[in-house]
Design an enzyme around this catalytic site. Structure first.
Site, PDB file in Angstrom:
ATOM      1  N   HIS A 128       0.814  -1.217   0.000  1.00 13.88           N
ATOM      2  CA  HIS A 128       0.000   0.000   0.000  1.00 13.88           C
ATOM      3  C   HIS A 128       0.847   1.266   0.000  1.00 13.88           C
ATOM      4  CE1 HIS A 128       0.396  -0.101   4.529  1.00 13.88           C
ATOM      5  NE2 HIS A 128       0.439   1.202   4.340  1.00 13.88           N
ATOM      6  N   ASP A 133       0.016  -7.636   1.532  1.00 12.60           N
ATOM      7  CA  ASP A 133       0.445  -6.235   1.571  1.00 12.60           C
ATOM      8  C   ASP A 133       1.966  -6.107   1.583  1.00 12.60           C
ATOM      9  OD1 ASP A 133       0.180  -3.515   1.526  1.00 12.60           O
ATOM     10  OD2 ASP A 133      -0.323  -3.305   3.646  1.00 12.60           O
ATOM     11  N   SER A 171       4.655   2.613   7.838  1.00 17.13           N
ATOM     12  CA  SER A 171       4.270   1.455   7.028  1.00 17.13           C
ATOM     13  C   SER A 171       5.436   0.975   6.173  1.00 17.13           C
ATOM     14  CB  SER A 171       3.096   1.810   6.116  1.00 17.13           C
ATOM     15  OG  SER A 171       1.920   1.964   6.852  1.00 17.13           O
TER      16      SER A 171
END
Length: 527
Positions: free
Chosen positions: A148, A178, A252
């Site tokens: 992402h 992911d 992230s």
């Protein structure tokens, strides 16, 4: 802090005890004093400082910068690109300048070489930027991050600790977990960090998170492993590490380290009502990420094992209805897809998978992860619970398709019924499928079984969320095609003293097994 406070209390207590007057000489001797409690000692592995470890790890943690051209909204060529603010407000000029700086020179609406004023009603695509984190796992320039972070990016840059910016090439992504793998080119070998084994992590172990929160640059936070095996509803392979090390937006794709400086997780998500860290962060375990990253780096895609079953959780009531000893466990096969590896091996609807490839299936969500990690084409033993006993089958795994497989049901023309039949004690009325009911409930042309036409509130059927239009396919793992077959199966179970009956129900959402308590029928035989 707790240890220090305990020691302080002990230090104050000891002098107070020493000031007590001595007992009279004639008094009997006091009993022998109990052994003193051991003084608290620092827990093993608790570092005085993380600095030496951080100094070694920081060079391998990178910032990920992406750029994406965002087109104007379709059908709204005159839609404003800047936020709506009061005319003449100081923010009006601020936002206009900000968005103009992010438009490429010469774009429609922007003056270019030899051009005059901007054309106000011709908005151009603007360049959106985002920041994330990643880490170098191989000195040749292999970088791991979240999917992402780079999803939809037109340009990806990897920024090293010394602010060197390198253009990155995307080697592959895996949206199901992911994960994304990048490659960068550099004149010299890059600092890299090794993988660790997340399976060895214990709740309470120290961990470090390093990343780029809010675009601030390399930031280090410390915490412990708060929990293991978290399912946060992100995908079929959820097995997250939960940590209280502060993780915020921009973290992230960054690494979670153990105290040996090994990557044991990839920071991916947080739970937060505010958008900031509240001490609940989630990391993809290295035991899952490592194999996927290797496949992406080698071939740009991930090959997973595929069994071809729809499964559901085994509850205590379902376990009881199937005569399972030892309580609820395993994964209940609600549907073995036609033509899939499971059906070819003889796995049937109603089987409970207890072990797969010699690994115990404790609960439903364990099975997809074990299957996916098993090599495509391998032959593995599968232990199922069937007809009151364990049975071992051998399955040759296929490759998980990119899209879910839709197995066609075998057409079967069910006998017609002229009136609803009540299943006494269950709160259900059913009929054989007719063209009228097929149209009324929008049933599939090939649908077979017995359709539920009415559900009485506050009855076992209503409590299990059975709805009109649902189809009863099986009762106690026996196919039914008429209301009479349903009532016969129920009455047989009542005569056997069974407390529950296991129904296979098909709804618009798919097939599922539903255990229904068999309340005594009203006034004799139902129907």
């Amino acid at each position: 802090m707790r240890l220090a406070a305990t020691a302080l209390l002990m230090a104050f207590a000891l002098p107070a005890m020493a000031q007590q007057p001595a007992p009279p000489a004639a008094a009997p001797a006091p009993p022998a004093a109990a052994p003193a409690a051991p003084l608290p000692v620092p827990l093993p592995g608790a570092p005085e400082s993380f600095a030496p470890l951080v100094r070694r790890l920081l060079p391998a943690v990178v910032n990920i910068s992406t750029t994406q051209n965002v087109a104007p909204r379709p059908g709204r060529p005159d839609a404003p690109e800047t936020p709506q603010v009061p005319p003449g407000s100081p923010f009006e000029e601020f936002f206009r300048d900000f968005f103009n700086r992010n438009r490429p020179p010469g774009a429609p609406g922007m003056p270019g070489p030899g051009q005059g004023e901007a054309q106000p009603n011709r908005p151009a695509p603007r360049r959106a930027q985002s920041l994330g984190s990643g880490f170098i796992i191989d000195a040749s320039g292999i970088v791991i991050t979240n999917n992402h972070v780079i999803d939809g990016a037109d340009e990806i840059s990897v920024i090293l600790q010394d602010n060197t910016s390198l253009r990155a090439t995307l080697l592959g992504t895996d949206p199901r977990t992911d994960l994304a793998v990048l490659r960068v080119q550099h004149t010299a070998p890059l600092p890299a960090v090794p993988w660790g084994d997340s399976d060895n992590l214990l709740v309470g172990d120290w961990v470090l998170a390093i990343g780029n929160p809010f675009g601030l640059g390399g930031t280090v936070t410390a915490g412990i492993v708060s929990a293991r095996g978290r399912d946060i509803r992100q995908g079929p392979f959820d097995d997250f590490i939960q940590t209280d090390a502060a993780i915020n937006r921009g973290n992230s794709g960054g690494p979670l380290f153990n105290m040996r400086g090994e990557v044991v997780g990839i920071n991916t998500a947080i739970y937060s009502p505010t958008g900031g860290s509240i001490g609940i962060g989630f990391s993809i375990p290295s035991s899952l990420a490592r194999g996927i990253a290797m496949q992406l780096a080698d071939g740009g895609r991930v090959r997973r094992g595929w069994l071809g079953v729809n499964i559901q959780q085994v509850t205590d009531e379902i376990a009881e209805s199937l005569g399972m000893r030892g309580g609820a466990r395993g994964a209940l096969v609600a549907r073995a897809q036609e033509g899939a590896p499971a059906a070819a091996a003889g796995i049937r609807n109603g089987d409970v998978v207890l072990r797969f490839n010699n690994q115990e299936v404790r609960e439903m969500r364990t099975l997809p992860r074990i299957v996916a990690e098993t090599a495509v084409g391998s032959q593995v033993p599968v232990v199922v619970w069937r007809d009151g006993r364990e049975e071992t089958l051998t399955v040759t795994l296929g490759e998980l398709p990119n899209e879910p497989q839709q197995a066609a049901a075998t057409p079967n023309q069910a006998p017609r019924g002229d009136r609803p039949v009540e299943l006494s004690g269950l709160g259900l009325k059913v009929m054989a499928i007719t063209p009228e009911l097929r149209e009324r409930f929008r049933l599939r042309a090939e649908a077979r079984g017995v359709v539920v036409t009415e559900v009485t509130p506050d009855t076992p059927g209503a409590e299990r969320e059975i709805r009109p239009g649902d189809i009863i396919l099986e009762v106690q793992q026996e196919r039914v095609g008429t209301p009479q077959e349903v009532t016969e199966r129920i009455e047989r179970l009542r005569r056997q003293g069974r407390a529950t009956a296991l129904f296979l129900i098909e709804s618009q959402q798919g097939q599922r097994f539903v255990p229904l308590r068999l309340a005594p029928a009203r006034g004799g035989s139902p129907g």
